[in-house]
Design an enzyme around this catalytic site. Sequence first.
Site, PDB file in Angstrom:
ATOM      1  N   ARG A   1      -2.951   4.944 -12.766  1.00 58.16           N
ATOM      2  CA  ARG A   1      -2.227   3.948 -12.315  1.00 58.16           C
ATOM      3  C   ARG A   1      -1.147   2.303 -12.529  1.00 58.16           C
ATOM      4  O   ARG A   1      -1.475   1.121 -11.707  1.00 58.16           O
ATOM      5  CB  ARG A   1      -2.609   3.742 -10.771  1.00 58.16           C
ATOM      6  CG  ARG A   1      -2.469   4.919 -10.009  1.00 58.16           C
ATOM      7  CD  ARG A   1      -3.623   3.834  -8.445  1.00 58.16           C
ATOM      8  NE  ARG A   1      -3.086   5.026  -6.925  1.00 58.16           N
ATOM      9  CZ  ARG A   1      -3.108   5.398  -6.315  1.00 58.16           C
ATOM     10  NH1 ARG A   1      -3.612   6.756  -6.763  1.00 58.16           N
ATOM     11  NH2 ARG A   1      -2.784   5.783  -5.216  1.00 58.16           N
TER      12      ARG A   1
ATOM     13  N   ARG B   1      -8.774   8.661   7.491  1.00 55.89           N
ATOM     14  CA  ARG B   1      -9.124   8.424   5.975  1.00 55.89           C
ATOM     15  C   ARG B   1      -9.689   6.871   6.383  1.00 55.89           C
ATOM     16  O   ARG B   1      -8.709   5.866   6.867  1.00 55.89           O
ATOM     17  CB  ARG B   1      -7.806   7.912   5.139  1.00 55.89           C
ATOM     18  CG  ARG B   1      -7.096   9.393   4.232  1.00 55.89           C
ATOM     19  CD  ARG B   1      -6.120   9.743   3.226  1.00 55.89           C
ATOM     20  NE  ARG B   1      -6.119   8.417   2.716  1.00 55.89           N
ATOM     21  CZ  ARG B   1      -5.039   8.679   1.612  1.00 55.89           C
ATOM     22  NH1 ARG B   1      -4.367   9.333   1.223  1.00 55.89           N
ATOM     23  NH2 ARG B   1      -5.456   7.744   0.855  1.00 55.89           N
TER      24      ARG B   1
ATOM     25  N   ARG C   1      -2.545  -1.555   0.289  1.00 57.59           N
ATOM     26  CA  ARG C   1      -2.370  -0.708  -1.713  1.00 57.59           C
ATOM     27  C   ARG C   1      -0.584  -0.607  -1.544  1.00 57.59           C
ATOM     28  O   ARG C   1      -0.070  -0.544  -2.948  1.00 57.59           O
ATOM     29  CB  ARG C   1      -2.390   0.600  -0.584  1.00 57.59           C
ATOM     30  CG  ARG C   1      -4.166   0.764  -0.456  1.00 57.59           C
ATOM     31  CD  ARG C   1      -4.146   1.867   0.445  1.00 57.59           C
ATOM     32  NE  ARG C   1      -3.329   3.415   0.438  1.00 57.59           N
ATOM     33  CZ  ARG C   1      -2.916   4.020   1.567  1.00 57.59           C
ATOM     34  NH1 ARG C   1      -3.338   3.600   2.115  1.00 57.59           N
ATOM     35  NH2 ARG C   1      -2.589   5.695   1.085  1.00 57.59           N
TER      36      ARG C   1
HETATM   37  P1  ADP Z   1      -2.009   7.587  -2.013  1.00 56.56           P
HETATM   38  O1  ADP Z   1      -0.827   7.676  -3.464  1.00 56.56           O
HETATM   39  O2  ADP Z   1      -1.588   7.861  -0.906  1.00 56.56           O
HETATM   40  O3  ADP Z   1      -2.351   6.036  -2.138  1.00 56.56           O
HETATM   41  P2  ADP Z   1      -4.840   7.919  -3.304  1.00 56.56           P
HETATM   42  O4  ADP Z   1      -5.387   9.566  -2.438  1.00 56.56           O
HETATM   43  O5  ADP Z   1      -3.817   8.876  -4.226  1.00 56.56           O
HETATM   44  O6  ADP Z   1      -3.440   7.597  -2.022  1.00 56.56           O
HETATM   45  O7  ADP Z   1      -5.350   7.467  -3.438  1.00 56.56           O
HETATM   46  C1  ADP Z   1      -6.453   6.963  -2.851  1.00 56.56           C
HETATM   47  C2  ADP Z   1      -6.767   5.647  -3.461  1.00 56.56           C
HETATM   48  O8  ADP Z   1      -7.984   6.270  -4.198  1.00 56.56           O
HETATM   49  C3  ADP Z   1      -6.328   4.518  -3.700  1.00 56.56           C
HETATM   50  O9  ADP Z   1      -6.302   3.468  -3.223  1.00 56.56           O
HETATM   51  C4  ADP Z   1      -7.429   3.810  -5.006  1.00 56.56           C
HETATM   52  O10 ADP Z   1      -8.469   2.949  -3.914  1.00 56.56           O
HETATM   53  C5  ADP Z   1      -8.436   5.137  -5.280  1.00 56.56           C
HETATM   54  N1  ADP Z   1      -7.699   5.924  -6.960  1.00 56.56           N
HETATM   55  C6  ADP Z   1      -6.732   6.633  -6.738  1.00 56.56           C
HETATM   56  N2  ADP Z   1      -6.451   6.973  -7.826  1.00 56.56           N
HETATM   57  C7  ADP Z   1      -6.905   6.151  -8.762  1.00 56.56           C
HETATM   58  C8  ADP Z   1      -6.553   5.391 -10.154  1.00 56.56           C
HETATM   59  N3  ADP Z   1      -5.697   6.088 -10.379  1.00 56.56           N
HETATM   60  N4  ADP Z   1      -7.011   4.172 -10.474  1.00 56.56           N
HETATM   61  C9  ADP Z   1      -7.966   3.567  -9.591  1.00 56.56           C
HETATM   62  N5  ADP Z   1      -7.550   4.210  -8.498  1.00 56.56           N
HETATM   63  C10 ADP Z   1      -7.095   4.909  -7.835  1.00 56.56           C
END
Ligand code: ADP
Length: 189
Positions: free
Chosen positions: A88, A133, A144
């Site tokens: 990310r 959530r 986000r």
């Molecule tokens: P979405 O894709 O709907 O934003 P996710 O379920 O993938 O949500 O992720 C939810 C939260 O988990 C993110 O907003 C972040 O806080 C955390 N998160 C998930 N993957 C990562 C990552 N690779 N690096 C940092 N934080 C992460």
Amino acid sequence: MNLIFLGPPGVGKGTQAKLLCNKYGILHLSTGDILRLEISKKTTIGNFAKEFIDKGELVPDDTLLKMMKDRLCLDDAQNGYLLDGFPRTIEQAKGLNLILKKIGHKIDSVISLYANEDELVNRLIKRGLTSGRSDESIEIIKNRQKIYLDQTSPLLSYYHNVGLLIKINGVGEIKYINDEIIKIVNQYA
Ligand code: ADP
């Protein structure tokens, strides 16, 4: 086949990831799901991650990299996977490269799903009504999205420059989008 899904919150990565992983029998690794599970089990990593997730912020890179390094070394990750929500940040992408080199894996394709912002906000608000959530209120969704633009969208050129990026429109019938992705990844199956 090893794939990465990229795209803003709400674009349908999770939905498409599940369909694809079922079809090809590869492992679906969603870092959001993994972190939420850690939170529900109140593990050290879960307790640490919760404060970031609840604000819509990213969990620090070193935590994610350590967690994914361990995960990618397990037996069930040796026959193909789809990374959903990771990397990310550019830092995570560079760290992932090192991990992959070490364990002898390579990414076949990076699929980028895209959609316009109004569509995304509407989908997320709708999902927030039922998902339970903690990060799906309007302000947190906006945060986000901003973080996606600032920190994650630079990955699009990063993976384009190494010739791995494929862009797919995330608006339309779920089945149609799935077929478009299958057309691309079939060559790696
Ligand atoms: P979405 O894709 O709907 O934003 P996710 O379920 O993938 O949500 O992720 C939810 C939260 O988990 C993110 O907003 C972040 O806080 C955390 N998160 C998930 N993957 C990562 C990552 N690779 N690096 C940092 N934080 C992460």
